[in-house]
Design a protein around this motif. Sequence first.
Motif, mmCIF file in Angstrom:
data_model
loop_
_atom_site.group_PDB
_atom_site.id
_atom_site.type_symbol
_atom_site.label_atom_id
_atom_site.label_comp_id
_atom_site.label_asym_id
_atom_site.label_seq_id
_atom_site.Cartn_x
_atom_site.Cartn_y
_atom_site.Cartn_z
ATOM 1 N N PRO A 88 28.231 -19.643 -7.188
ATOM 2 C CA PRO A 88 28.504 -18.791 -6.008
ATOM 3 C C PRO A 88 29.083 -19.579 -4.829
ATOM 4 O O PRO A 88 29.925 -19.052 -4.090
ATOM 5 N N GLU A 89 28.671 -20.820 -4.675
ATOM 6 C CA GLU A 89 29.181 -21.621 -3.547
ATOM 7 C C GLU A 89 30.637 -22.058 -3.738
ATOM 8 O O GLU A 89 31.222 -22.648 -2.826
ATOM 9 N N ASP A 90 31.237 -21.767 -4.897
ATOM 10 C CA ASP A 90 32.661 -22.010 -5.088
ATOM 11 C C ASP A 90 33.513 -20.864 -4.555
ATOM 12 O O ASP A 90 34.748 -20.956 -4.548
ATOM 13 N N THR A 91 32.867 -19.799 -4.112
ATOM 14 C CA THR A 91 33.587 -18.669 -3.525
ATOM 15 C C THR A 91 34.362 -19.129 -2.304
ATOM 16 O O THR A 91 33.796 -19.704 -1.366
ATOM 17 N N ALA A 92 35.679 -18.911 -2.319
ATOM 18 C CA ALA A 92 36.527 -19.412 -1.229
ATOM 19 C C ALA A 92 37.955 -18.936 -1.438
ATOM 20 O O ALA A 92 38.325 -18.452 -2.508
ATOM 21 N N LEU A 93 38.743 -19.120 -0.399
ATOM 22 C CA LEU A 93 40.195 -18.968 -0.490
ATOM 23 C C LEU A 93 40.755 -20.355 -0.821
ATOM 24 O O LEU A 93 40.534 -21.296 -0.062
ATOM 25 N N TYR A 94 41.441 -20.470 -1.952
ATOM 26 C CA TYR A 94 41.934 -21.765 -2.423
ATOM 27 C C TYR A 94 43.413 -21.927 -2.071
ATOM 28 O O TYR A 94 44.250 -21.108 -2.470
ATOM 29 N N TYR A 95 43.694 -23.017 -1.344
ATOM 30 C CA TYR A 95 45.050 -23.325 -0.928
ATOM 31 C C TYR A 95 45.620 -24.472 -1.748
ATOM 32 O O TYR A 95 44.927 -25.467 -2.008
ATOM 33 N N CYS A 96 46.871 -24.346 -2.079
ATOM 34 C CA CYS A 96 47.674 -25.423 -2.652
ATOM 35 C C CYS A 96 48.418 -26.072 -1.483
ATOM 36 O O CYS A 96 49.018 -25.357 -0.660
ATOM 37 N N VAL A 97 48.352 -27.402 -1.374
ATOM 38 C CA VAL A 97 48.889 -28.079 -0.200
ATOM 39 C C VAL A 97 49.717 -29.288 -0.607
ATOM 40 O O VAL A 97 49.223 -30.180 -1.308
ATOM 41 N N LYS A 98 50.950 -29.327 -0.149
ATOM 42 C CA LYS A 98 51.834 -30.457 -0.429
ATOM 43 C C LYS A 98 51.534 -31.606 0.523
ATOM 44 O O LYS A 98 51.431 -31.413 1.747
ATOM 45 N N ASP A 99 51.416 -32.793 -0.021
ATOM 46 C CA ASP A 99 51.286 -33.998 0.800
ATOM 47 C C ASP A 99 52.673 -34.455 1.235
ATOM 48 O O ASP A 99 53.682 -34.068 0.643
ATOM 49 N N ILE A 100 52.727 -35.282 2.253
ATOM 50 C CA ILE A 100 54.004 -35.834 2.713
ATOM 51 C C ILE A 100 54.402 -37.031 1.869
ATOM 52 O O ILE A 100 55.552 -37.481 1.919
ATOM 53 N N CYS A 101 53.488 -37.561 1.066
ATOM 54 C CA CYS A 101 53.689 -38.768 0.272
ATOM 55 C C CYS A 101 53.481 -38.502 -1.218
ATOM 56 O O CYS A 101 52.849 -37.516 -1.581
ATOM 57 N N PRO A 102 53.965 -39.427 -2.070
ATOM 58 C CA PRO A 102 53.760 -39.244 -3.517
ATOM 59 C C PRO A 102 52.348 -39.581 -3.988
ATOM 60 O O PRO A 102 51.923 -39.109 -5.054
#
Lengths: 123, 108
Positions: free
Chosen positions: A88-102
């Motif tokens: 239940p504590e995994d309930t969330a809005l999940y974002y994919c986020v690009k880093d500025i670096c490799p």
Amino acid sequence: EMQLVESGGRLVQPGGSLRLSCTGSGFRFDEYAIHWVRQTPGGGLEWVSVISWDSRGIYYAESVRGRFTISRDNAKNSLFLQMDSLRPEDTALYYCVKDICPLPNPNCYLHFWGRGTLVSVSS
Amino acid sequence: SFVLTQPPSVSVAPGQTAAISCGGDRFRLKSVHWTQHKPGQAPVAVLYDDTDRPPGIPERFSGSKSDNTATLTISAVAAGDEADYYCHIWDSNTGHMVFGGGTKLTVL
């Protein structure tokens, strides 16, 4: 125009599994590290995992280590998060986020965010 | 593990200056980044490496850092600046990204 589009979020029972996807466009997907970051119902941001451009550098938050697996397919400009043994504590809005670096690095930052996909874990 | 401490809320009148703090140990050795999150929108990076602005972020957003505190300063605050602001770092020792708890900026 740069875009990150997440998908795969839904309602799932505790103990269940889910696979999130993220597709990138408008930039060289294979040149950057990509993170998963979640926003909990309480509102705060929590980092989940990151994968380097070549998949050789992978890191997880302690709260998901051993249950979640991050991967990417650069040929398809896609990022994945396999989520097992959900709680239940995994309930969330999940974002994919690009880093500025490799590679994740102290001097690098979260450059561009998707709009998120909602995961609800409840019976 | 590394902990970042932010005040839950900051309120400021339009046109005034808002200062949002982020406390942590051994900050001198860390690069601090800031993200703005408005309800219903994707978060946006507003500062990186303590003081640098990504392209498109106005000069009203600035940053500073001492040994134990990083500060995001927003001058000439407008209603459009209302958002939650998060500081974060990459901790190379643990291979983790750490977020502060977030600060809700209210424009009175």
